[in-house]
Design an enzyme around this catalytic site. Structure first.
Site, PDB file in Angstrom:
ATOM      1  N   LYS A 259      45.361  84.543  53.112  1.00  0.00           N
ATOM      2  CA  LYS A 259      46.739  84.199  53.477  1.00  0.00           C
ATOM      3  C   LYS A 259      47.166  84.966  54.713  1.00  0.00           C
ATOM      4  O   LYS A 259      47.872  84.453  55.552  1.00  0.00           O
ATOM      5  CB  LYS A 259      47.702  84.585  52.334  1.00  0.00           C
ATOM      6  CG  LYS A 259      47.719  83.601  51.194  1.00  0.00           C
ATOM      7  CD  LYS A 259      48.716  84.012  50.108  1.00  0.00           C
ATOM      8  CE  LYS A 259      48.116  85.055  49.194  1.00  0.00           C
ATOM      9  NZ  LYS A 259      48.627  85.017  47.805  1.00  0.00           N
TER      10      LYS A 259
ATOM     11  N   LYS B   4      36.494  86.007  54.390  1.00  0.00           N
ATOM     12  CA  LYS B   4      37.130  85.309  53.271  1.00  0.00           C
ATOM     13  C   LYS B   4      38.332  84.502  53.758  1.00  0.00           C
ATOM     14  O   LYS B   4      38.989  84.877  54.736  1.00  0.00           O
ATOM     15  CB  LYS B   4      37.545  86.302  52.184  1.00  0.00           C
ATOM     16  CG  LYS B   4      38.746  87.132  52.543  1.00  0.00           C
ATOM     17  CD  LYS B   4      39.370  87.848  51.348  1.00  0.00           C
ATOM     18  CE  LYS B   4      40.533  88.701  51.865  1.00  0.00           C
ATOM     19  NZ  LYS B   4      41.245  89.455  50.889  1.00  0.00           N
TER      20      LYS B   4
ATOM     21  N   LYS C  91      44.356  96.217  56.198  1.00  0.00           N
ATOM     22  CA  LYS C  91      45.727  95.755  56.429  1.00  0.00           C
ATOM     23  C   LYS C  91      46.486  96.691  57.350  1.00  0.00           C
ATOM     24  O   LYS C  91      47.242  96.235  58.207  1.00  0.00           O
ATOM     25  CB  LYS C  91      46.487  95.646  55.099  1.00  0.00           C
ATOM     26  CG  LYS C  91      46.162  94.387  54.317  1.00  0.00           C
ATOM     27  CD  LYS C  91      47.213  94.135  53.249  1.00  0.00           C
ATOM     28  CE  LYS C  91      46.819  92.970  52.350  1.00  0.00           C
ATOM     29  NZ  LYS C  91      47.711  92.856  51.181  1.00  0.00           N
TER      30      LYS C  91
HETATM   31  P1  TYM Z   1      46.323  87.878  46.363  1.00  0.00           P
HETATM   32  O1  TYM Z   1      47.726  87.377  46.253  1.00  0.00           O
HETATM   33  O2  TYM Z   1      45.837  88.257  47.709  1.00  0.00           O
HETATM   34  O3  TYM Z   1      45.329  86.803  45.785  1.00  0.00           O
HETATM   35  C1  TYM Z   1      45.500  86.205  44.509  1.00  0.00           C
HETATM   36  C2  TYM Z   1      44.151  85.985  43.872  1.00  0.00           C
HETATM   37  O4  TYM Z   1      43.343  85.125  44.679  1.00  0.00           O
HETATM   38  C3  TYM Z   1      42.077  85.727  44.895  1.00  0.00           C
HETATM   39  N1  TYM Z   1      41.582  85.320  46.222  1.00  0.00           N
HETATM   40  C4  TYM Z   1      40.384  84.771  46.458  1.00  0.00           C
HETATM   41  N2  TYM Z   1      39.365  84.450  45.633  1.00  0.00           N
HETATM   42  C5  TYM Z   1      38.276  83.877  46.187  1.00  0.00           C
HETATM   43  N3  TYM Z   1      38.157  83.627  47.508  1.00  0.00           N
HETATM   44  C6  TYM Z   1      39.142  83.939  48.377  1.00  0.00           C
HETATM   45  N4  TYM Z   1      39.023  83.677  49.678  1.00  0.00           N
HETATM   46  C7  TYM Z   1      40.327  84.544  47.855  1.00  0.00           C
HETATM   47  N5  TYM Z   1      41.481  84.976  48.407  1.00  0.00           N
HETATM   48  C8  TYM Z   1      42.237  85.450  47.394  1.00  0.00           C
HETATM   49  C9  TYM Z   1      42.338  87.210  44.832  1.00  0.00           C
HETATM   50  O5  TYM Z   1      41.147  87.928  44.545  1.00  0.00           O
HETATM   51  C10 TYM Z   1      43.361  87.294  43.712  1.00  0.00           C
HETATM   52  O6  TYM Z   1      42.720  87.303  42.453  1.00  0.00           O
HETATM   53  N6  TYM Z   1      46.579  92.649  44.889  1.00  0.00           N
HETATM   54  C11 TYM Z   1      46.554  91.261  44.404  1.00  0.00           C
HETATM   55  C12 TYM Z   1      47.753  90.902  43.541  1.00  0.00           C
HETATM   56  C13 TYM Z   1      47.957  91.795  42.377  1.00  0.00           C
HETATM   57  C14 TYM Z   1      47.155  91.843  41.197  1.00  0.00           C
HETATM   58  C15 TYM Z   1      47.759  92.833  40.376  1.00  0.00           C
HETATM   59  C16 TYM Z   1      46.031  91.149  40.770  1.00  0.00           C
HETATM   60  C17 TYM Z   1      48.955  92.714  42.238  1.00  0.00           C
HETATM   61  N7  TYM Z   1      48.833  93.338  41.044  1.00  0.00           N
HETATM   62  C18 TYM Z   1      47.240  93.148  39.120  1.00  0.00           C
HETATM   63  C19 TYM Z   1      45.498  91.476  39.505  1.00  0.00           C
HETATM   64  C20 TYM Z   1      46.092  92.456  38.711  1.00  0.00           C
HETATM   65  C21 TYM Z   1      46.558  90.347  45.603  1.00  0.00           C
HETATM   66  O7  TYM Z   1      47.020  90.699  46.652  1.00  0.00           O
HETATM   67  O8  TYM Z   1      46.094  89.080  45.356  1.00  0.00           O
END
Ligand code: TYM
Length: 329
Positions: free
Chosen positions: A196, A193, A112
């Protein structure tokens, strides 16, 4: 009941199929059998430059999507991160336990920050706040996609370190990652992957997309020069990704799908998948609209969730503050 905790960032106008299949679908299933805590990670969303109005809107749209996808606030504690100040408070303690080099090894930060003009310290410490997000609820499982695995390893390391230095306080949380849907790929770049922040618009299928738009994206998905429909991630990543999504949304095993499409073309597969996606997203879109028609009610649901979350989070924080030697207030 064993506890689960997870979060999602409100950084786009819609969740995409990767978010749903990789994470949110498991959240919905786990609320039946677990003590579930799920939140919208708005504090993580300000680690890169953002528009306040858009953030407020996207936080509500995220909540509406989670409800439309099946989270039930009667059984699940659903809340917004910034409404539970204990995340940030435990975050500080965790920052003081994290090595500078350790934080610098986080691959998501490296990816990032390479794309940002100016890189905030918040982006650097983001995984440490994530560790606090998790540990403040002392959960057993964290349902996420594959891309979060390294952050969960850091979380476990910090929990272990705290326990060793100050006495056993945190159980070590396990990642809950389902193999078949751990990583959904970008339609245009099927080795990367679906993301967003990193994918081109044509590469992601958004839940709130018009079905015509999704159909067009699926029709234009990058495949290969062969004609045979077969599951082979290495040599046919595009077709394998489409088969994986198809299978996940219908429950039909990939092998059965391959047999169904024996002798048929890529166009047939894409056309049918577009229909499967439209059937799934149609009712979700309608429900999201109706939740957004009443933002006051939505905000009330989230405030009630935050109150429940705080009861748990405050208990953990009080123990932590005591163990590190802070005076009782
Ligand atoms: P975020 O918002 O990027 O994504 C949310 C969830 O979606 C999953 N994900 C995917 N799974 C499969 N294939 C994909 N292409 C794909 N893109 C996204 C992510 O693995 C995630 O589970 N850092 C985290 C948010 C967060 C969090 C936490 C998660 C903040 N604090 C505490 C768990 C526990 C994030 O940016 O997810």
């Amino acid at each position: 009941k064993p506890r689960v905790l997870s979060g999602i960032q409100p950084t786009a106008d819609s969740f995409h199929l990767g978010n749903y299949l990789g994470a949110v679908r498991q959240w919905v299933a786990l609320q039946e059998t677990h003590d579930a805590f799920y939140f919208i990670a708005d504090m993580h969303a300000i680690t890169v430059e953002h528009d306040p109005k858009l953030l407020r809107k996207r936080t509500r749209v995220s909540a509406a999507q989670l409800l439309a996808l099946g989270l039930d606030p009667a059984r699940t504690t659903l809340f917004v991160q910034s409404q539970v100040p204990e995340h940030a408070e435990l975050g500080w303690v965790m920052q003081c336990l994290t090595g500078f080099g350790e934080a610098g090894r986080m691959t998501q930060f490296k990816d990032k920050s390479a794309k940002q003009g100016t890189v905030s310290v918040g982006l650097f410490t983001y995984p440490i706040l994530q560790a606090a997000d998790i540990l403040v609820y002392r959960p057993e499982f964290v349902p996420v996609g594959e891309d979060q695995r390294q952050h969960l390893e850091l979380t476990r390391d910090l929990a272990q370190r705290f326990n060793t230095r100050f006495g056993k306080t945190f159980p070590l949380p396990e990642p809950y990652i389902l193999k078949d849907t751990a990583k959904i790929f970008d339609l245009q770049e099927p080795q990367a992957k679906m993301s967003k922040s990193a994918s081109s618009p044509g590469g992601i299928v958004e839940l709130l997309d018009d079905p015509k738009v999704s159909a067009k994206k699926i029709r234009s998905a990058v495949t290969d020069a062969e004609r045979e429909i077969r599951y082979d991630v290495e040599n046919k990543p595009g077709i394998s990704n489409l088969l994986g999504i198809y299978s996940a949304l219908t429950g039909r095993p990939v092998d059965a799908l391959v047999a169904d499409y024996d002798g048929k073309g890529y166009g047939d597969l894409k056309k049918d998948l577009a229909e499967v996606v439209a059937e799934f997203t149609g009712p979700v879109r309608d429900q999201v609209k109706s939740y957004l028609d009443d933002p006051a009610e939505l905000d009330k649901t989230l405030a009630a969730g935050a109150q429940r979350a705080r009861e748990v989070a405050a208990g953990t924080l009080a123990r932590v503050y005591d163990r590190v030697g802070f005076l009782k207030g």
